[in-house]
Design a protein around this motif. Structure first.
Motif, PDB file in Angstrom:
ATOM      1  N   ASN A 109      31.902  17.521  21.875  1.00 54.65           N
ATOM      2  CA  ASN A 109      31.486  16.146  21.566  1.00 54.65           C
ATOM      3  C   ASN A 109      32.623  15.125  21.455  1.00 54.65           C
ATOM      4  N   THR A 112      31.794  11.797  23.176  1.00 60.31           N
ATOM      5  CA  THR A 112      30.799  10.919  22.558  1.00 60.31           C
ATOM      6  C   THR A 112      31.325  10.209  21.318  1.00 60.31           C
ATOM      7  N   ASP A 146      33.322  20.281  15.976  1.00 61.50           N
ATOM      8  CA  ASP A 146      32.605  19.062  16.366  1.00 61.50           C
ATOM      9  C   ASP A 146      33.533  17.856  16.216  1.00 61.50           C
ATOM     10  N   SER A 148      32.704  14.686  17.255  1.00 58.44           N
ATOM     11  CA  SER A 148      31.932  13.458  17.459  1.00 58.44           C
ATOM     12  C   SER A 148      32.299  12.344  16.493  1.00 58.44           C
TER      13      SER A 148
END
Length: 216
Positions: A109, A112, A146, A148
């Motif tokens: 991620n 993003t 992660d 993000s």
């Protein structure tokens, strides 16, 4: 993953060389209360298995003479310039005893995140694996990181990880809390931004000269 091996009856440098020439790789299995056992494995099958990430971080089923035992890959030696596995070490594991193992990190991620999408940051992976402690049955094939919510100028540390149930960081990793990844604006992009700022403020200065010419 299953690995098939055969007990090796002869040892020594010469015997190992002949073994490799016949397409086999010498190895050893050690650990638990059982004595160490010297083994041999098919080289081509082993070479391809070593290219799989899971082979390095999973509990393996090692079959010798029809009997299977749980082991971990602990070490292997490659030829300096040939695609040749010279030797391999496996360690027996007990279902009731915790193991220390380096587990791969899978970063997700990043594309993003606001740092990358809106600010053009580059995310750097500082570590590719991390050492954990757990029972063999709880050993994960990998741990997801992660990215993000990563911000420019900030980092993701070991303690930020969401670890699977039954898995913990080993003591020294928890204490050191190493950086796993960070987000930075590339130096070239930062320099271009700084150059563009003075140019934007200098542009209105040309207006009076144009006005004077019109009056003339």
């Amino acid at each position: 993953m299953k690995v098939v091996a055969f007990e090796r009856s002869v040892q020594g440098t010469g015997a190992s060389r002949r073994l490799r020439n016949s397409g086999k790789t010498p190895g050893i299995v050690y650990g638990s209360k059982d004595p160490a056992l010297v083994i041999e494995l098919d080289h081509n099958a082993l070479f391809h298995a070593l290219r799989k990430e899971a082979f390095h971080s999973s509990i393996l089923d090692l079959e010798i003479a029809g009997k299977t035992q749980k082991v971990l890959l602990r070490d292997y030696q490659m030829h300096p310039f040939k695609p040749l596995v010279l030797h391999i070490d496996f360690q027996r594991v007990s279902a009731t005893e915790k193991v220390h193992m380096r587990v791969p990190l899978h970063f997700t991620n990043a594309e993003t995140s606001a740092a990358v999408k809106l600010q053009g940051a580059v995310v750097s992976h500082i570590l590719n694996d991390i050492e954990v402690s757990c029972l063999p049955a709880d050993l994960p094939e990998f741990i997801e990181v992660d990215l993000s919510k990563i911000e420019v100028g900030h980092s993701v540390h070991a303690k930020d990880l969401t670890l699977p149930k039954g898995v913990s960081l080993v003591l020294h990793v928890e204490q050191e809390n190493p950086v796993l990844a960070n987000a930075r604006i590339p130096a070239v992009k930062a320099a271009e931004t700084e150059e563009a700022a003075p140019a934007a403020t200098a542009a209105p200065a040309a207006a009076p000269a144009a006005d004077a010419k019109d009056k003339a």
